[in-house]
Design an enzyme around this catalytic site. Structure first.
Site, PDB file in Angstrom:
ATOM      1  N   GLU A   1      -8.967   2.515   3.454  1.00 12.19           N
ATOM      2  CA  GLU A   1     -10.260   2.097   2.893  1.00 12.19           C
ATOM      3  C   GLU A   1     -10.117   0.683   2.327  1.00 12.19           C
ATOM      4  O   GLU A   1      -9.119   0.369   1.666  1.00 12.19           O
ATOM      5  CB  GLU A   1     -10.712   3.024   1.768  1.00 12.19           C
ATOM      6  CG  GLU A   1     -10.955   4.460   2.177  1.00 12.19           C
ATOM      7  CD  GLU A   1     -11.315   5.349   0.990  1.00 12.19           C
ATOM      8  OE1 GLU A   1     -11.647   4.802  -0.087  1.00 12.19           O
ATOM      9  OE2 GLU A   1     -11.244   6.582   1.130  1.00 12.19           O
TER      10      GLU A   1
ATOM     11  N   GLU B   1      -6.113  10.228  -1.436  1.00 13.86           N
ATOM     12  CA  GLU B   1      -5.562   9.436  -2.528  1.00 13.86           C
ATOM     13  C   GLU B   1      -4.771  10.365  -3.448  1.00 13.86           C
ATOM     14  O   GLU B   1      -5.176  10.639  -4.584  1.00 13.86           O
ATOM     15  CB  GLU B   1      -6.682   8.711  -3.287  1.00 13.86           C
ATOM     16  CG  GLU B   1      -7.361   7.637  -2.449  1.00 13.86           C
ATOM     17  CD  GLU B   1      -8.508   6.927  -3.165  1.00 13.86           C
ATOM     18  OE1 GLU B   1      -8.981   7.462  -4.201  1.00 13.86           O
ATOM     19  OE2 GLU B   1      -8.937   5.856  -2.696  1.00 13.86           O
TER      20      GLU B   1
END
Length: 458
Positions: free
Chosen positions: A329, A178
């Site tokens: 995710e 991320e």
């Protein structure tokens, strides 16, 4: 000469060396749906151990079960086709910072886990996860030494890529997780980097990752690689003003070898919020058909139409331009409802619906969804948990989520309009544009195109 050739072939077989990877990202993506995360496992540990060696036991520092072939078999037998392995390297597994040398015991353990998955014929996405924030956070502040970070990133991925060089198309590398998390916050001097600058810097890091892997040669010369949108946020990745343009990345392997990654945890109040706050309550109930009339915990946004809008953005910007997308995710907390009139049945139905919709809307647009799973098998009251499998007992813990995912996969295929082909003699193509002949008799279940029209083989 003949004896030498035979000897070379024998050595290649015994050592697991395969021919150069010819499959493109478009070829592989449909084979990966659905995907599962080995969460809170190989990325476990403490960021106090950055650039140090904490050993292989970090695997069980955030959850209690050492990964085994039996765990992966459970995942595979439940219907998953691929596994994402979030992994730490800098945080706890470095024996020499100058060369970013990785602990050989850790590399061997990661290899064992990769092999468990490949033994079951699954695809594997291996990344550099949060990893203490050495790059995801520290690489995106105003005071960052960008040159130093790129040098470290090059050394890290050179070492990883060399170790796994001989694996075939079933192993995919993802450069980060991320990226840019925390980067928009002021650093110690109080200065702050704007989001457009962060995006530009991210593309620099991603180019560094690509170059490092490709330079190691062998199967890595054409291996599928995954790059991450800013913060892996769908809006940031598709916002024209931030200019996250993957076409500016140069890949020595040529076109068709890159995928883009984003994550999906919307709406936050349903998926992640763990208590009621002054600014808003938790959502226990998602999808209008699952709302509970006497509750103040019904979702006020982020339901089906919102999901369709978000995934349409990804399809338009990336998939239609030749870059398959993975939802690296997605998950929602499955909660234990309080005994005060709230409905457990409605909440369970909401969980199933959310997982089904995310999976279905992704799959039907050529997007590969990877569910997040942390092996914490307790509903933990209204805080909930993002756990599907109890790895210790080798049992399904959250059947609602699993059923939703598998129904979503089926619907992702079947919700595409079925049309009768105009000419049975026309060549049949996969949805990715690969010719598969003219006879549909032996086709695997899926979506195909013939005579310019889509049809479904059930």
């Amino acid at each position: 000469m003949k004896r030498r050739l035979l000897l070379a072939l024998a050595l290649a077989v015994c050592c697991g060396v395969s021919a150069q990877i010819t499959s493109t990202a478009k070829d592989i993506a449909p084979k990966m749906i659905p995907g599962w995360n080995l969460g809170n496992t190989m990325e476990g540990g403490s960021n106090q151990n950055e650039w140090k060696n904490a050993g292989v036991n970090t695997e069980i520092s955030w959850q209690s079960t050492k990964t085994s072939q039996a765990v992966i078999d459970l995942v595979h037998n439940s219907g998953f086709k691929s596994v994402r392995i979030p992994c730490s390297w800098v945080m706890g597994h470095i024996t020499d910072k100058a060369n970013v040398t990785i602990d050989p015991a850790w590399l061997a353990r990661v290899k064992e886990v990769v092999d468990y998955c490949i033994n079951d014929g699954m695809y594997v996405v291996l990344n550099d996860h949060w990893d203490g924030g050495w790059l995801e956070n520290d690489g995106f502040t105003s005071g960052t030494n960008i040159t130093e970070k790129k040098e470290q990133l090059t050394k890290l991925w050179t070492n990883i890529a060399n170790y796994f060089k001989d694996y075939d198309e079933h192993l995919i590398f993802a450069g980060l997780n991320e990226p840019g998390v925390g980067g928009a916050s002021p650093d110690a001097s109080g200065s702050k980097v704007d989001n457009k600058t962060l995006t530009s810097r991210l593309l620099e890091y991603e180019q560094t990752f690509i170059n490092a892997v490709r330079a190691t040669g062998g199967n890595n010369a054409t291996r599928i690689l995954v790059v991450q949108g800013p913060n892996t946020n769908i809006d940031n990745s598709t916002d024209a003003s931030l200019n996250y343009d993957v076409t500016t990345l140069t890949d020595p392997a040529g076109a068709g070898r890159l995928m883009v990654e984003v994550h999906e945890y919307d709406p936050y109040s349903f998926t992640q919020q763990t208590q009621d706050e002054s600014w808003g309550k938790q959502y226990y109930y998602w999808s209008r058909s699952n709302h509970y009339s006497s509750s103040t915990h019904n979702a006020a946004w982020g339901e089906e139409s919102y999901m369709a809008q978000q995934f349409n953005k990804l399809q338009t910007k990336f998939v239609n331009s030749g870059y398959p997308v993975i939802i690296g995710e997605y998950a929602a907390n499955w909660r234990k409802m309080p005994a005060n009139g709230e409905s457990q049945k409605k909440h369970d139905a909401s969980i199933k619906s959310w997982y089904q919709v995310v999976t279905q809307y992704a799959a039907s647009r050529g997007i590969v969804p990877f569910v997040w799973d942390i092996n914490s098998p307790s509903q933990n009251g209204t805080k909930g948990t993002m756990t599907i499998f109890n790895r210790n007992t080798l049992k399904v813990f959250n059947q609602n989520a699993l059923d939703g995912i598998m129904q979503g996969v089926t619907n992702g295929i079947n919700d595409i309009k079925v049309t009768k082909a105009k000419n049975a003699d026309d060549t049949i193509y996969t949805i990715e544009g690969i010719a598969v002949g003219k006879d549909e008799t032996n086709l695997a279940k899926g979506i195909y195109i013939r005579g310019g029209e889509k049809f479904v083989k059930n």
